[in-house]
Motif scaffolding. Structure first.
Motif, PDB file in Angstrom:
ATOM      1  N   GLU A  31       0.827  -1.203   0.000  1.00 39.94           N
ATOM      2  CA  GLU A  31       0.000   0.000   0.000  1.00 39.94           C
ATOM      3  C   GLU A  31       0.864   1.257   0.000  1.00 39.94           C
ATOM      4  O   GLU A  31       0.531   2.250  -0.658  1.00 39.94           O
ATOM      5  N   GLN A  32       1.990   1.222   0.722  1.00 39.50           N
ATOM      6  CA  GLN A  32       2.889   2.371   0.719  1.00 39.50           C
ATOM      7  C   GLN A  32       3.461   2.622  -0.670  1.00 39.50           C
ATOM      8  O   GLN A  32       3.560   3.777  -1.114  1.00 39.50           O
ATOM      9  N   ALA A  33       3.851   1.550  -1.363  1.00 42.50           N
ATOM     10  CA  ALA A  33       4.397   1.702  -2.711  1.00 42.50           C
ATOM     11  C   ALA A  33       3.358   2.273  -3.668  1.00 42.50           C
ATOM     12  O   ALA A  33       3.665   3.158  -4.486  1.00 42.50           O
ATOM     13  N   VAL A  34       2.126   1.807  -3.568  1.00 42.36           N
ATOM     14  CA  VAL A  34       1.067   2.315  -4.450  1.00 42.36           C
ATOM     15  C   VAL A  34       0.751   3.769  -4.134  1.00 42.36           C
ATOM     16  O   VAL A  34       0.573   4.593  -5.049  1.00 42.36           O
ATOM     17  N   GLU A  35       0.687   4.119  -2.853  1.00 42.78           N
ATOM     18  CA  GLU A  35       0.422   5.505  -2.486  1.00 42.78           C
ATOM     19  C   GLU A  35       1.552   6.418  -2.946  1.00 42.78           C
ATOM     20  O   GLU A  35       1.301   7.555  -3.377  1.00 42.78           O
ATOM     21  N   GLU A  36       2.789   5.950  -2.861  1.00 43.75           N
ATOM     22  CA  GLU A  36       3.917   6.739  -3.355  1.00 43.75           C
ATOM     23  C   GLU A  36       3.811   6.950  -4.857  1.00 43.75           C
ATOM     24  O   GLU A  36       4.066   8.051  -5.366  1.00 43.75           O
TER      25      GLU A  36
END
Length: 254
Positions: A31-36
């Protein structure tokens, strides 16, 4: 000394980073990678919008410069025509005045044409930048869509991995291969039950071979003999009661 401290610091940072990566939840990291990626796409879209807006602004400036150039050119031409008409009518002073106006319009026309040329160059560069910005936004949008699809695939694979791990632990617990923990395995429970059963059998054998057990058997045998005699007496009494009297006819033969 400084080199040793620097190496130790790098080693500590690398070790802590590796440990943090092991302890981190893969779902949170996805989720962090997608939000970034979404945040980068948002910033890129904002920059592209600014570039495209600059192109539109230069387009409006170019249009105004073109209109100004056409207006000055028309005014200069009109002033020249009026000067020729005044000169033909013999009015030199009026013709000179028109000549001055035509000269002023021509001077302003030169400056307007220079500004128009600069506006065209700026607009062409802005148009190329806008095309690059649009292409960058489209490419990044496709990359973002792939990351979102990859997130769905990875989350599904993560759920499958967790389910398989739970299944492996359950199978290990059933087969007795799991290490001892808070919950005992089937083998441990079976071993405990077998120990209790074997101990109970041993205690029964010891109890059966004792003097008290023999005495209980003798008393039970005596009770059984007495019960059999009492049962035989009951049967005999029942047989006497069933015999016919003197005045009663005998039972017919079957």
């Amino acid at each position: 000394m400084i080199t040793v401290i620097r190496r130790a610091w790098r080693y500590l940072v690398f070790a802590l980073s590796g440990r943090l990566s092991e302890l981190s939840d893969p779902r949170v990291q996805i989720e962090q990678a997608v939000e970034e990626a979404k945040e980068q796409h948002r910033l890129l879209s904002q920059q592209a919008a600014a570039v495209i807006g600059n192109e539109h602004e230069l387009q409006m400036r170019l249009t105004r410069a073109l209109e100004e150039t056409e207006r000055l050119q028309a005014n200069a031409r009109q002033a020249v025509l009026l000067a020729e008409q005044a000169r033909a009518a013999g009015d030199e002073r009026k013709a000179a005045s028109y000549e001055d106006s035509a000269r002023a319009f021509a001077t302003r026309l030169v400056a307007a044409e220079t500004a128009l040329q600069e506006a065209r160059l700026l607009h062409e560069r802005a148009r190329q930048s806008s095309a690059q910005a649009r292409a960058a936004v489209e490419t990044n949008a496709m990359a973002l869509q792939r990351k979102i699809a990859e997130r769905m695939r990875l989350l599904s694979q993560l759920d499958q991995a967790k389910m398989q791990e739970r299944l492996n632990r359950a199978m290990a617990d059933l087969s007795g291969l799991a290490p001892a923990g808070d919950v005992p395995t089937m083998d441990e429970v079976r071993e405990k039950i077998e120990k209790r059963y074997a101990r109970a059998l041993g205690e029964a054998e010891l109890t059966a071979g004792s003097v008290e057990a023999r005495m209980i058997e003798v008393e039970r045998a005596a009770i059984d003999v007495e019960g059999a005699a009492r049962l035989e007496a009951i049967r005999e009494s029942l047989a006497l009661e069933r015999k016919p009297g003197r005045n009663e006819p005998p039972d017919p033969a079957p």
